[in-house]
Design a protein around this motif. Structure first.
Motif, PDB file in Angstrom:
ATOM      1  N   LYS A 645      34.626  31.421  -4.146  1.00  0.00           N
ATOM      2  CA  LYS A 645      35.597  31.155  -3.326  1.00  0.00           C
ATOM      3  C   LYS A 645      36.345  29.774  -3.614  1.00  0.00           C
ATOM      4  O   LYS A 645      35.693  29.003  -3.966  1.00  0.00           O
ATOM      5  N   VAL A 646      37.575  29.842  -3.464  1.00  0.00           N
ATOM      6  CA  VAL A 646      38.375  28.630  -3.614  1.00  0.00           C
ATOM      7  C   VAL A 646      39.101  28.231  -2.346  1.00  0.00           C
ATOM      8  O   VAL A 646      39.661  29.064  -1.829  1.00  0.00           O
ATOM      9  N   GLN A 647      38.985  27.080  -2.007  1.00  0.00           N
ATOM     10  CA  GLN A 647      39.798  26.558  -0.874  1.00  0.00           C
ATOM     11  C   GLN A 647      40.709  24.981  -1.337  1.00  0.00           C
ATOM     12  O   GLN A 647      40.379  24.438  -1.898  1.00  0.00           O
ATOM     13  N   TYR A 648      41.669  25.240  -0.990  1.00  0.00           N
ATOM     14  CA  TYR A 648      42.897  24.332  -1.232  1.00  0.00           C
ATOM     15  C   TYR A 648      43.558  24.022   0.343  1.00  0.00           C
ATOM     16  O   TYR A 648      44.577  25.050   0.634  1.00  0.00           O
ATOM     17  N   GLY A 649      43.318  23.143   0.703  1.00  0.00           N
ATOM     18  CA  GLY A 649      43.963  22.815   2.138  1.00  0.00           C
ATOM     19  C   GLY A 649      43.412  24.047   3.303  1.00  0.00           C
ATOM     20  O   GLY A 649      42.392  24.182   3.431  1.00  0.00           O
ATOM     21  N   ASP A 650      44.287  24.688   3.860  1.00  0.00           N
ATOM     22  CA  ASP A 650      43.903  25.861   4.726  1.00  0.00           C
ATOM     23  C   ASP A 650      44.062  27.094   3.772  1.00  0.00           C
ATOM     24  O   ASP A 650      43.826  28.158   4.490  1.00  0.00           O
ATOM     25  N   LEU A 651      44.346  26.996   2.676  1.00  0.00           N
ATOM     26  CA  LEU A 651      44.410  28.206   1.971  1.00  0.00           C
ATOM     27  C   LEU A 651      43.172  28.548   1.330  1.00  0.00           C
ATOM     28  O   LEU A 651      42.499  27.750   0.402  1.00  0.00           O
ATOM     29  N   LYS A 652      42.565  29.853   1.634  1.00  0.00           N
ATOM     30  CA  LYS A 652      41.391  30.131   0.880  1.00  0.00           C
ATOM     31  C   LYS A 652      41.680  31.411   0.017  1.00  0.00           C
ATOM     32  O   LYS A 652      42.188  32.394   0.441  1.00  0.00           O
ATOM     33  N   LYS A 653      41.054  31.498  -1.091  1.00  0.00           N
ATOM     34  CA  LYS A 653      41.047  32.787  -1.952  1.00  0.00           C
ATOM     35  C   LYS A 653      39.548  32.792  -2.553  1.00  0.00           C
ATOM     36  O   LYS A 653      38.774  32.100  -2.365  1.00  0.00           O
ATOM     37  N   ARG A 654      39.241  34.315  -3.016  1.00  0.00           N
ATOM     38  CA  ARG A 654      38.069  34.573  -3.735  1.00  0.00           C
ATOM     39  C   ARG A 654      38.073  35.456  -4.733  1.00  0.00           C
ATOM     40  O   ARG A 654      39.267  36.183  -4.696  1.00  0.00           O
ATOM     41  N   THR A 655      37.493  35.384  -5.796  1.00  0.00           N
ATOM     42  CA  THR A 655      37.457  36.272  -6.902  1.00  0.00           C
ATOM     43  C   THR A 655      36.682  37.730  -6.428  1.00  0.00           C
ATOM     44  O   THR A 655      36.277  37.771  -5.395  1.00  0.00           O
ATOM     45  N   LYS A 656      36.894  38.429  -7.404  1.00  0.00           N
ATOM     46  CA  LYS A 656      36.264  40.090  -7.336  1.00  0.00           C
ATOM     47  C   LYS A 656      34.799  39.685  -7.535  1.00  0.00           C
ATOM     48  O   LYS A 656      34.421  38.887  -8.347  1.00  0.00           O
TER      49      LYS A 656
END
Length: 680
Positions: A645-656
């Motif tokens: 999981k990657v969080q940058y400010g309010d933006l969150k992403k995750r890998t498969k």
């Protein structure tokens, strides 16, 4: 001495007399009326001397002569005016005019074609061709793009065999020949080939030949002109195929391309420009210089009349096999038993009315339709419902066309009785237009509809003023506050849906919505409530080139989700700070609408004062998660299924998820995040 002088004098006198006689003879030859003038002068002298003085009657004679001359002049003027009026009356009332050649028109066309008409038509036709290519391409081509469009320096020739006006009822029609043989056009297409042909190829259309007879019909008291071909014109094109550079191979090297292009041109002409289907060229008095990119139209199907199964085209013979001697009673029974409904079709969007019985059914149903360009064709298909059968029988159809006019009005036209013209003009958006249009075929009845163009949407983000709603609208002067698409975000909120109905009609509906913009696909959660409310917001990166937002609605089921319709939303002309709140009707289904709220924002609009203080500009950070190692085994089997999981400010992403990773590695995962940092 004296005698000699007298002889000389006599000889000189004889010479003078001879000269006078010779002069008189020459004068009589040159002026044969002179002998009559001299007695006339003597007579006038005698008349003036003893009877009446010249000083009294000469002015009177001059006055009489001037009066006669003025009268003749006025007579000639009156004769010329009467001839002009008579010619105008003949021109207006005569059913046909003499055949006239148009060399002057072709000469003028040759002079203005390279600098004015060619660039203008090239821009217009390139937009039409680009849209047609997106929806009509052969199987061997995966993607096709228009890169260059020029109609060349050769102008078409009009009326080579003459031009004449004729009358068809109350409609004036001009007929002239059209012959265009252009060998220097340049239309460049870049195609991405599908399997088994891979790679890219360039398709060049370098010649075009179109020959046929044109009809030109002025309508609406000269506010517009309809034009079409009398019959299918002769069309030939020249195609070259190559992979780039100076290489150019015959079109047969790419199978089917030449036939596909010729078929595409012919089908387009037949469907839009061959009698009785016509295109419209508007002649507005005012040009606001705004480009319409879409619109919303309300279509109300009122009623049909004079429907008869025997005369409707395409209707199968369903005559009752009885032994009644009165065949008219049998026919009357069949028409009374006729149950029909109307399907309204606008591009891929379709809606249908309820079924009504009788030869004069009345529906009075209104539908919300969407236009994706400045023109549109609403087609009304009439179907028959057969009791006890699931299948519907197609009977006949008719259509109404509409077009945006540069003075912010709308023109509607349709095929009238005996291939005539029905034309209406709505000066403002919101003006209702009622048209009674005959169905195609002989004595097939007629359909009464009402159309209201609710609003036109323009490329600069403005909307036409209308009578349906009020709000802050931009000035009609054509000024634009449209900002470049570079560095903008599009916020799409899927608010709610209504009239969503699954095809199985089981009553259970658990819908969700998928949004596709470019290669990005997003979906909402499933709405299990009966109100079908989502209120879910998505942020998309704006794409140039007129990319549309694809919206698809599905019904969640156990054994496979059911498609409940789709729609295209034009995102051109979005203005920053203004929310576009629209109901989008779903296509390829009979019912269903989705409410969307669309807003365009700058990337730096979401950054706070800190970003402004450092004077940062727009930028992107691309984070690539390559691999991981020495991860702790989380499962009892000694393996793990890791993700990041990657969080940058309010933006969150995750890998498969990496399944059963023995070595504990995560490889080649990407995550892109918007940033407003300034690179030193």
């Amino acid at each position: 001495m004296a005698r000699s002088r007298r002889k000389k004098g006599a000889r000189s006198f004889a010479l003078n007399v001879e000269q006078v006689v010779e002069f008189w003879k020459n004068l009589l030859e040159e002026k044969p009326l002179l002998p009559f003038v001299i007695p006339l002068v003597l007579l006038l002298w005698v008349f003036e001397r003893w009877l009446f003085s010249f000083s009294n009657w000469v002015p009177l004679a001059i006055a009489v002569w001037a009066t006669v001359q003025y009268g003749q002049y006025q007579h000639r003027i009156h004769v010329e005016e009467l001839n002009k009026k008579w010619n105008q009356i003949i021109l207006k009332t005569s059913p046909i005019t003499p055949l006239e050649h148009c060399e002057w028109l072709n000469k003028l066309l040759m002079e203005v074609w390279p600098g004015y008409i060619n660039p203008k038509l090239s821009i217009r036709f390139s937009q039409i061709v680009e849209k047609r290519l997106k929806h009509r391409k052969p199987r061997l081509i995966e993607k096709i793009e228009l890169q260059e469009f020029s109609l060349g320096s050769t102008s078409p020739c009009l009326g080579l065999h003459g031009t004449r006006w004729s009358s068809s009822g109350d409609q004036r029609v001009m007929q002239l020949g059209f012959d265009w043989d252009a060998n220097d056009i340049s239309i460049l297409l870049l195609a991405k080939l599908a399997k088994p042909l891979l790679g890219t190829a360039k398709i060049v259309i370098n010649s075009l030949h179109i020959k046929g007879d044109l009809l030109v019909m002025p309508i609406l008291e000269g506010k517009a002109v309809l034009y079409s071909f009398v019959s299918i014109p002769d069309v030939r094109i020249g195609v070259a195929f190559g992979s780039g550079g100076s290489q150019s191979l015959p079109a047969t090297e790419l199978p089917g391309v030449s036939n596909w292009l010729a078929r595409l041109i012919n089908e387009t002409l037949v469907k839009t420009l061959v009698e009785p289907r016509r295109r419209c060229y508007s002649l507005p008095a005012v040009d606001l210089r705004k480009k319409a990119v879409g619109g919303i139209v309300y279509v109300r199907v009122i009623s049909a009349s004079k429907l008869s199964r025997s005369s409707l085209r395409g209707s199968p013979s369903r005559r009752q096999q009885n032994y009644s001697a009165d065949s008219s009673l049998e026919e009357h029974y069949e028409d009374k038993d006729l149950t029909t409904f109307v399907e309204i079709e606008l591009e891929e969007l379709t809606r249908r009315t309820d079924a009504r019985p009788g030869s004069d059914p009345r529906w009075d149903s209104m539908f919300n339709m969407v236009l994706h360009e400045e023109t549109g064709t609403v087609r009304f298909n009439l179907y028959e419902c057969i009791p006890g059968h699931v299948k519907y029988d197609y009977l006949t159809s008719c259509e109404v066309k509409m077009k945006y006019v540069a003075d912010d009005s709308t023109t509607f036209w349709a095929i009238g009785p005996d291939s005539g013209i029905i034309a209406k003009h709505a000066e403002f958006c919101g003006d209702e237009v009622e048209m009674t249009v005959p169905f195609e075929g002989v004595n097939s009845g007629e359909l009464t509809v009402r159309l209201v163009l609710k609003e036109w949407q323009f490329s600069d983000g403005s909307h036409s003023l209308n009578n349906f709603h009020s709000g802050s609208q931009q000035s009609l002067s054509g000024s634009s506050n449209f900002i470049s698409r570079t560095g903008r975000k599009i916020n799409v909120t899927v608010v709610e849906g209504k009239d969503l109905m699954p095809k199985d009609k089981s009553g259970k509906c658990d819908p969700y919505v998928k949004l596709q913009y470019g290669k990005i696909v997003q979906r909402t959660r499933t709405a299990h409530s009966p109100n079908h409310v989502w209120n879910q917001k998505f942020e998309l990166d704006e794409i140039g080139g007129g990319e549309c937002l694809m919206v698809k609605c599905y019904n969640e089921e156990i054994f496979g989700d059911e498609n409940m319709g789709s729609a295209r939303v034009n995102l051109e002309g979005l203005v920053e700070g203004s929310v576009r709140d629209i109901w989008v009707p779903l296509e390829k289904v009979n019912t269903g609408e989705l409410r969307l709220q669309i807003e365009a924002t700058r990337v730096d609009d979401n950054e706070g004062s800190r970003g402004q203080n450092i004077g940062s500009g727009n930028g992107w950070i691309e984070l690539v998660i390559v691999e991981a190692r020495d991860l702790v085994a989380a499962d009892l089997r000694g393996t793990s299924d890791p993700y990041v999981k990657v969080q940058y400010g309010d933006l969150k992403k995750r890998t498969k998820l990496t399944v059963a990773c023995l070595s504990g590695h995560i490889q080649n995962s990407k995550s892109s995040m918007a940033s407003n940092l300034r690179v030193p």
